[in-house]
Design an enzyme around this catalytic site. Sequence first.
Site, PDB file in Angstrom:
ATOM      1  N   ASP A 199      12.556 110.815  88.718  1.00 47.84           N
ATOM      2  CA  ASP A 199      11.319 111.449  88.673  1.00 47.84           C
ATOM      3  C   ASP A 199      10.145 110.675  88.975  1.00 47.84           C
ATOM      4  O   ASP A 199       9.341 110.929  89.932  1.00 47.84           O
ATOM      5  CB  ASP A 199      11.112 112.273  87.661  1.00 47.84           C
ATOM      6  CG  ASP A 199      11.942 113.283  87.294  1.00 47.84           C
ATOM      7  OD1 ASP A 199      13.109 113.467  88.132  1.00 47.84           O
ATOM      8  OD2 ASP A 199      12.287 113.974  86.027  1.00 47.84           O
TER       9      ASP A 199
ATOM     10  N   SER B  84       6.340 115.987  83.839  1.00 49.76           N
ATOM     11  CA  SER B  84       6.216 115.119  82.682  1.00 49.76           C
ATOM     12  C   SER B  84       5.930 113.676  83.572  1.00 49.76           C
ATOM     13  O   SER B  84       5.120 113.134  83.645  1.00 49.76           O
ATOM     14  CB  SER B  84       7.419 114.566  82.178  1.00 49.76           C
ATOM     15  OG  SER B  84       7.926 116.013  81.698  1.00 49.76           O
TER      16      SER B  84
ATOM     17  N   ASP C  60      21.221 109.961  88.018  1.00 49.52           N
ATOM     18  CA  ASP C  60      20.275 108.695  87.940  1.00 49.52           C
ATOM     19  C   ASP C  60      20.646 107.679  86.771  1.00 49.52           C
ATOM     20  O   ASP C  60      20.574 106.458  86.682  1.00 49.52           O
ATOM     21  CB  ASP C  60      18.825 109.082  87.903  1.00 49.52           C
ATOM     22  CG  ASP C  60      18.347 109.784  86.928  1.00 49.52           C
ATOM     23  OD1 ASP C  60      19.118 110.330  86.159  1.00 49.52           O
ATOM     24  OD2 ASP C  60      16.885 110.109  86.945  1.00 49.52           O
TER      25      ASP C  60
ATOM     26  N   GLY D  28      11.429 122.330  85.455  1.00 50.60           N
ATOM     27  CA  GLY D  28      12.292 121.422  86.050  1.00 50.60           C
ATOM     28  C   GLY D  28      11.899 120.738  87.324  1.00 50.60           C
ATOM     29  O   GLY D  28      12.740 120.357  88.097  1.00 50.60           O
TER      30      GLY D  28
ATOM     31  N   HIS E 163      21.923 114.557  87.426  1.00 50.76           N
ATOM     32  CA  HIS E 163      22.708 113.866  86.405  1.00 50.76           C
ATOM     33  C   HIS E 163      23.299 112.722  86.958  1.00 50.76           C
ATOM     34  O   HIS E 163      24.255 112.323  86.308  1.00 50.76           O
ATOM     35  CB  HIS E 163      23.389 115.014  85.275  1.00 50.76           C
ATOM     36  CG  HIS E 163      22.379 115.883  84.608  1.00 50.76           C
ATOM     37  ND1 HIS E 163      21.816 115.459  83.313  1.00 50.76           N
ATOM     38  CD2 HIS E 163      21.917 117.005  84.933  1.00 50.76           C
ATOM     39  CE1 HIS E 163      21.064 116.370  82.978  1.00 50.76           C
ATOM     40  NE2 HIS E 163      21.325 117.362  83.721  1.00 50.76           N
TER      41      HIS E 163
HETATM   42  C1  GLA Z   1      15.539 114.987  84.298  1.00 47.83           C
HETATM   43  C2  GLA Z   1      15.470 113.553  83.998  1.00 47.83           C
HETATM   44  C3  GLA Z   1      15.859 112.828  85.298  1.00 47.83           C
HETATM   45  C4  GLA Z   1      17.105 113.245  85.785  1.00 47.83           C
HETATM   46  C5  GLA Z   1      17.587 114.769  85.821  1.00 47.83           C
HETATM   47  C6  GLA Z   1      18.713 115.221  85.960  1.00 47.83           C
HETATM   48  O1  GLA Z   1      14.704 115.453  85.312  1.00 47.83           O
HETATM   49  O2  GLA Z   1      14.013 113.198  83.868  1.00 47.83           O
HETATM   50  O3  GLA Z   1      15.706 111.413  85.312  1.00 47.83           O
HETATM   51  O4  GLA Z   1      18.146 112.741  84.877  1.00 47.83           O
HETATM   52  O5  GLA Z   1      16.835 115.346  84.668  1.00 47.83           O
HETATM   53  O6  GLA Z   1      19.345 114.868  87.348  1.00 47.83           O
END
Ligand code: GLA
Length: 385
Positions: free
Chosen positions: A173, A131, A39, A127, A37
Amino acid sequence: MSVAPAFLSGQFEQHFGGSATPALYRAPGRTNLIGEHTDYCLGFVLPIALELACYTAAAPAGDGLLRIYSANVGETREIPVEGILNAEPRRDWSDYVVGVAREIARLGYALRGRDLLIHSTVPAGAGLSSSAALEVSCALALLDGQPIQPLDLALLCQRAEREFVGMPCGIMDQYVSVFAQEGAAVKIDCRSLESAIVPLPAGLAILAVNSMVKHELSGSAYRDRVRECGEAVAALQTRYPEVKSLRDVTPAQLDAAAAAVPEVPYRRARHVTTENARVEAFEEASRRGDLKAMGELLVASHRSLQHDYEVSCEELDFLVDSALAVDGVIGARMTGGGFGGCTVNLVRPAAVDAFRAALTARYRERYGREPEFYECKPSRGAGKL
Ligand code: GLA
């Protein structure tokens, strides 16, 4: 773990028939080691790409349609290329692909009718960034060899997710899915969008453990956190006008301005600022092979996400606490957006079997279900097969 090209071509032929030999593309999922959390606050992240990946097989279709088949879901979405700019989200898996197609057209690349078969080994909702893997592999398939800078590819996919899917995600990601290198982690500076390859010490097994839950509030809570970080920035600007994002603030500056920031945004900001510092410390520890320091930083990250950022959940806390009780576990924390999904664990290789057995037994006893385990070997980034 990887899927054989012949298998994908066979699946494609079985579904679409015809004589066209499909081109094959692969884009990996990821586990984030540390920097959670941060980025979308333009901070630091340190993910690795996984062998788990999304594969797309694609061949031209003469009828001007994008025909997108997900072998995982067993569903097809058809959409005419001509109307792509007016496409509406359907709130399902296909939005990621249509969103990417729309961005490609918006940027002026050629977009032609194609048959696409998607086969992903990244578990959804865990997680592990299923996506982004879907977006990047389909973007490559739709671009069909048109030259694009790697950073533009990552940004295009992020924009598709933010603007079409409606998820205000950061760049981690998509970036790691494009830029990853085998055998190492990638430290991304989400403000400059530059990255460095970070070697990982030998004698280290990385395991993701799937809690097998995904709590409903994950999407809305993500948006709330983005907003709360914005509130912290606005409050901090009264003291530090030059601050544009939480990346621009050190933990000490935040402390000094505590009185100016409301309680909840303050705790969110405390997570982000300390987490950025932890990424830097983890990188240094990894470079000097200091497993003990790496483990402590993972645990500190988890506690900060649990108490200050409040994106963990009971099951993730249980998995982390259970892991830390096992001999040979170096560190553990939740990974990804939170509210379910996976933990990431650094484990001494000799302890991996005992670790799996202990967590399986404890989790089953507590929640009546078994967690899944994924050995995370840092893999290469996206490309054509
Ligand atoms: C998701 C979002 C990322 C990042 C994470 C938390 O995966 O797609 O951009 O914010 O949560 O680190």
